[in-house]
Design a protein around this motif. Structure first.
Motif, PDB file in Angstrom:
ATOM      1  N   PRO A  94     -35.187  -1.800  14.504  1.00  0.00           N
ATOM      2  CA  PRO A  94     -35.924  -0.408  14.980  1.00  0.00           C
ATOM      3  C   PRO A  94     -35.595   0.024  16.282  1.00  0.00           C
ATOM      4  CG  PRO A  94     -37.534  -1.693  13.658  1.00  0.00           C
ATOM      5  CD  PRO A  94     -36.151  -2.826  13.728  1.00  0.00           C
ATOM      6  N   ASP A  95     -35.260  -0.276  17.277  1.00  0.00           N
ATOM      7  CA  ASP A  95     -34.346  -0.275  18.507  1.00  0.00           C
ATOM      8  C   ASP A  95     -33.091   0.942  18.249  1.00  0.00           C
ATOM      9  OD1 ASP A  95     -36.704  -0.585  19.853  1.00  0.00           O
ATOM     10  OD2 ASP A  95     -35.381  -2.875  20.243  1.00  0.00           O
ATOM     11  N   VAL A  96     -32.472   0.382  16.613  1.00  0.00           N
ATOM     12  CA  VAL A  96     -31.024   1.076  16.946  1.00  0.00           C
ATOM     13  C   VAL A  96     -31.095   2.636  16.115  1.00  0.00           C
ATOM     14  CG1 VAL A  96     -28.937  -0.037  15.202  1.00  0.00           C
ATOM     15  CG2 VAL A  96     -29.825  -1.395  16.681  1.00  0.00           C
ATOM     16  N   VAL A  97     -32.016   2.986  15.172  1.00  0.00           N
ATOM     17  CA  VAL A  97     -31.766   3.882  14.333  1.00  0.00           C
ATOM     18  C   VAL A  97     -32.238   5.079  15.003  1.00  0.00           C
ATOM     19  CG1 VAL A  97     -33.246   5.018  12.797  1.00  0.00           C
ATOM     20  CG2 VAL A  97     -33.226   2.572  12.270  1.00  0.00           C
ATOM     21  N   PRO A  98     -33.385   4.964  16.481  1.00  0.00           N
ATOM     22  CA  PRO A  98     -33.120   6.183  16.918  1.00  0.00           C
ATOM     23  C   PRO A  98     -32.009   6.677  18.062  1.00  0.00           C
ATOM     24  CG  PRO A  98     -35.584   5.495  17.193  1.00  0.00           C
ATOM     25  CD  PRO A  98     -34.101   3.944  16.707  1.00  0.00           C
ATOM     26  N   LEU A  99     -31.054   5.185  18.452  1.00  0.00           N
ATOM     27  CA  LEU A  99     -29.801   5.702  18.859  1.00  0.00           C
ATOM     28  C   LEU A  99     -29.672   6.396  18.106  1.00  0.00           C
ATOM     29  CD1 LEU A  99     -27.673   4.618  20.765  1.00  0.00           C
ATOM     30  CD2 LEU A  99     -27.262   2.551  19.938  1.00  0.00           C
ATOM     31  N   ALA A 100     -28.892   5.619  16.738  1.00  0.00           N
ATOM     32  CA  ALA A 100     -27.616   6.502  15.442  1.00  0.00           C
ATOM     33  C   ALA A 100     -27.962   8.194  15.471  1.00  0.00           C
ATOM     34  CB  ALA A 100     -28.198   5.597  14.815  1.00  0.00           C
ATOM     35  N   GLN A 101     -29.457   7.897  15.956  1.00  0.00           N
ATOM     36  CA  GLN A 101     -30.366   9.796  15.429  1.00  0.00           C
ATOM     37  C   GLN A 101     -30.084  10.293  17.065  1.00  0.00           C
ATOM     38  OE1 GLN A 101     -31.379  11.369  13.265  1.00  0.00           O
ATOM     39  NE2 GLN A 101     -29.893  12.126  14.482  1.00  0.00           N
ATOM     40  N   LYS A 102     -30.129   9.956  17.895  1.00  0.00           N
ATOM     41  CA  LYS A 102     -29.448  10.349  19.289  1.00  0.00           C
ATOM     42  C   LYS A 102     -27.306  11.474  19.310  1.00  0.00           C
ATOM     43  CE  LYS A 102     -28.897  10.075  24.218  1.00  0.00           C
ATOM     44  NZ  LYS A 102     -29.818   9.058  25.790  1.00  0.00           N
ATOM     45  N   TYR A 103     -26.837  10.084  18.610  1.00  0.00           N
ATOM     46  CA  TYR A 103     -25.101  10.054  18.639  1.00  0.00           C
ATOM     47  C   TYR A 103     -25.464  11.322  17.619  1.00  0.00           C
ATOM     48  CZ  TYR A 103     -20.823   9.431  17.142  1.00  0.00           C
ATOM     49  OH  TYR A 103     -19.499   9.183  16.408  1.00  0.00           O
ATOM     50  N   LEU A 104     -26.060  11.010  16.212  1.00  0.00           N
ATOM     51  CA  LEU A 104     -25.925  12.406  15.235  1.00  0.00           C
ATOM     52  C   LEU A 104     -25.780  13.180  16.052  1.00  0.00           C
ATOM     53  CD1 LEU A 104     -26.784   9.969  12.625  1.00  0.00           C
ATOM     54  CD2 LEU A 104     -24.234  11.241  13.212  1.00  0.00           C
ATOM     55  N   ASN A 105     -27.010  13.340  16.580  1.00  0.00           N
ATOM     56  CA  ASN A 105     -27.733  14.800  17.322  1.00  0.00           C
ATOM     57  C   ASN A 105     -26.422  15.129  17.671  1.00  0.00           C
ATOM     58  OD1 ASN A 105     -30.402  14.387  16.331  1.00  0.00           O
ATOM     59  ND2 ASN A 105     -30.554  13.746  18.211  1.00  0.00           N
ATOM     60  N   GLU A 106     -25.395  14.205  19.110  1.00  0.00           N
ATOM     61  CA  GLU A 106     -24.536  15.293  19.330  1.00  0.00           C
ATOM     62  C   GLU A 106     -23.846  16.270  18.104  1.00  0.00           C
ATOM     63  OE1 GLU A 106     -23.595  14.984  22.862  1.00  0.00           O
ATOM     64  OE2 GLU A 106     -25.734  13.951  23.127  1.00  0.00           O
ATOM     65  N   PHE A 107     -23.736  15.883  17.255  1.00  0.00           N
ATOM     66  CA  PHE A 107     -22.673  16.218  16.373  1.00  0.00           C
ATOM     67  C   PHE A 107     -23.411  17.713  14.862  1.00  0.00           C
ATOM     68  CE2 PHE A 107     -21.307  12.317  17.525  1.00  0.00           C
ATOM     69  CZ  PHE A 107     -19.536  12.851  17.802  1.00  0.00           C
ATOM     70  N   GLY A 108     -24.783  17.466  15.734  1.00  0.00           N
ATOM     71  CA  GLY A 108     -25.816  18.019  14.951  1.00  0.00           C
ATOM     72  C   GLY A 108     -26.246  17.909  13.456  1.00  0.00           C
ATOM     73  N   LEU A 109     -25.886  16.868  12.815  1.00  0.00           N
ATOM     74  CA  LEU A 109     -26.735  16.060  11.960  1.00  0.00           C
ATOM     75  C   LEU A 109     -27.907  14.570  12.105  1.00  0.00           C
ATOM     76  CD1 LEU A 109     -23.033  14.336  11.252  1.00  0.00           C
ATOM     77  CD2 LEU A 109     -24.348  16.098  10.458  1.00  0.00           C
ATOM     78  N   ARG A 110     -29.040  14.907  11.088  1.00  0.00           N
ATOM     79  CA  ARG A 110     -30.024  14.546  11.386  1.00  0.00           C
ATOM     80  C   ARG A 110     -30.265  13.692  10.701  1.00  0.00           C
ATOM     81  NH1 ARG A 110     -33.423  14.324  14.704  1.00  0.00           N
ATOM     82  NH2 ARG A 110     -35.139  13.932  13.534  1.00  0.00           N
ATOM     83  N   LEU A 111     -30.309  12.149  10.673  1.00  0.00           N
ATOM     84  CA  LEU A 111     -30.734  11.554   8.898  1.00  0.00           C
ATOM     85  C   LEU A 111     -31.934  12.230   8.956  1.00  0.00           C
ATOM     86  CD1 LEU A 111     -30.740   8.238  10.909  1.00  0.00           C
ATOM     87  CD2 LEU A 111     -28.544   8.988  10.110  1.00  0.00           C
ATOM     88  N   ARG A 112     -31.322  12.323   6.550  1.00  0.00           N
ATOM     89  CA  ARG A 112     -32.575  12.896   6.020  1.00  0.00           C
ATOM     90  C   ARG A 112     -32.267  11.582   5.135  1.00  0.00           C
ATOM     91  NH1 ARG A 112     -28.112  17.630   5.546  1.00  0.00           N
ATOM     92  NH2 ARG A 112     -27.359  15.948   4.194  1.00  0.00           N
ATOM     93  N   GLY A 113     -33.218  10.975   5.373  1.00  0.00           N
ATOM     94  CA  GLY A 113     -33.483   9.554   4.346  1.00  0.00           C
ATOM     95  C   GLY A 113     -34.452  10.330   3.338  1.00  0.00           C
ATOM     96  N   ASN A 114     -34.672   9.251   2.264  1.00  0.00           N
ATOM     97  CA  ASN A 114     -35.688   9.147   0.903  1.00  0.00           C
ATOM     98  C   ASN A 114     -35.522   7.385   0.839  1.00  0.00           C
ATOM     99  OD1 ASN A 114     -33.335   8.332  -0.344  1.00  0.00           O
ATOM    100  ND2 ASN A 114     -32.755   9.989  -1.109  1.00  0.00           N
TER     101      ASN A 114
END
Length: 190
Positions: A84-104
């Motif tokens: 759970p602490d890692v997923v927000p880090l990944a989203q922060k990193y992906l935000n740098e490229f304008g990407l949002r995790l769109r899970g399902n």
């Protein structure tokens, strides 16, 4: 699968990764980015275009594999499963490229795990098998085994290769550790 490496090495533009010079490529690149590019090449080899895919990745770390895949394909959704602490880090990193995790919640077109699935306790492996693997038409798992792994509390080799019907075992090239291998399945190519 025409692509220039410049399109994929944007991974190294965020997070200040340590870069190494690779003479064969004549450029400085993070070794993890090379690994993600190698996995992407394997995915294309085994499954073709990933356009429109719903992907789930177990052990997605900082989001590097997700970014490399997004740089090549128009993904419908990308679900990243990690601590759970890692997923927000990944989203922060992906935000740098304008990407949002769109899970399902599935079903998924592709399950990916680079080492992570074979490094967690059996309880998680069983839960992830039911929730993600059995709900994925295709799969790619880089498997590793080390002497210090608790084999009584983890899936064995024969259990792994029998997770899904018609699972194929491939050499890991390049081999990153003794006894590593790659599992794939593709139940849509019949």
């Amino acid at each position: 699968f025409p692509v220039t490496i410049q399109k994929l090495i944007v991974n190294d533009l965020a997070g200040n990764p340590k870069l190494s010079y690779f003479e064969e490529l004549n450029l400085h690149i993070a070794p993890t980015t090379i690994r993600y590019i190698k996995v992407l090449a394997d995915l294309v080899k085994h499954f073709g275009s990933l356009d429109g895919f719903n992907i789930v990745e177990v052990g997605g770390g900082y989001g590097g594999q997700a970014n490399v895949i997004h740089n090549m394909f128009d993904i419908k959704s990308y679900t990243l499963v990690d601590h759970p602490d890692v997923v927000p880090l990944a989203q922060k990193y992906l935000n740098e490229f304008g990407l949002r995790l769109r899970g399902n919640k599935g079903p998924y077109d592709l399950f990916i795990s680079n080492y992570a699935f074979t490094e967690i306790a059996r309880g998680y492996q069983d839960a992830y098998t039911e929730r993600f693997i059995k709900n994925s038409a295709r799969g790619y798992i880089t498997c590793n085994f080390y002497e210090w792994f608790d084999s009584e509390n983890m899936l064995t080799f024969s259990e792994l290769i029998n997770l899904m019907p018609e699972t194929s075992v491939h050499e890991e090239i390049p081999l990153t550790a003794k006894d590593n291998f790659i599992l794939t399945w593709n139940h849509t190519a019949r």
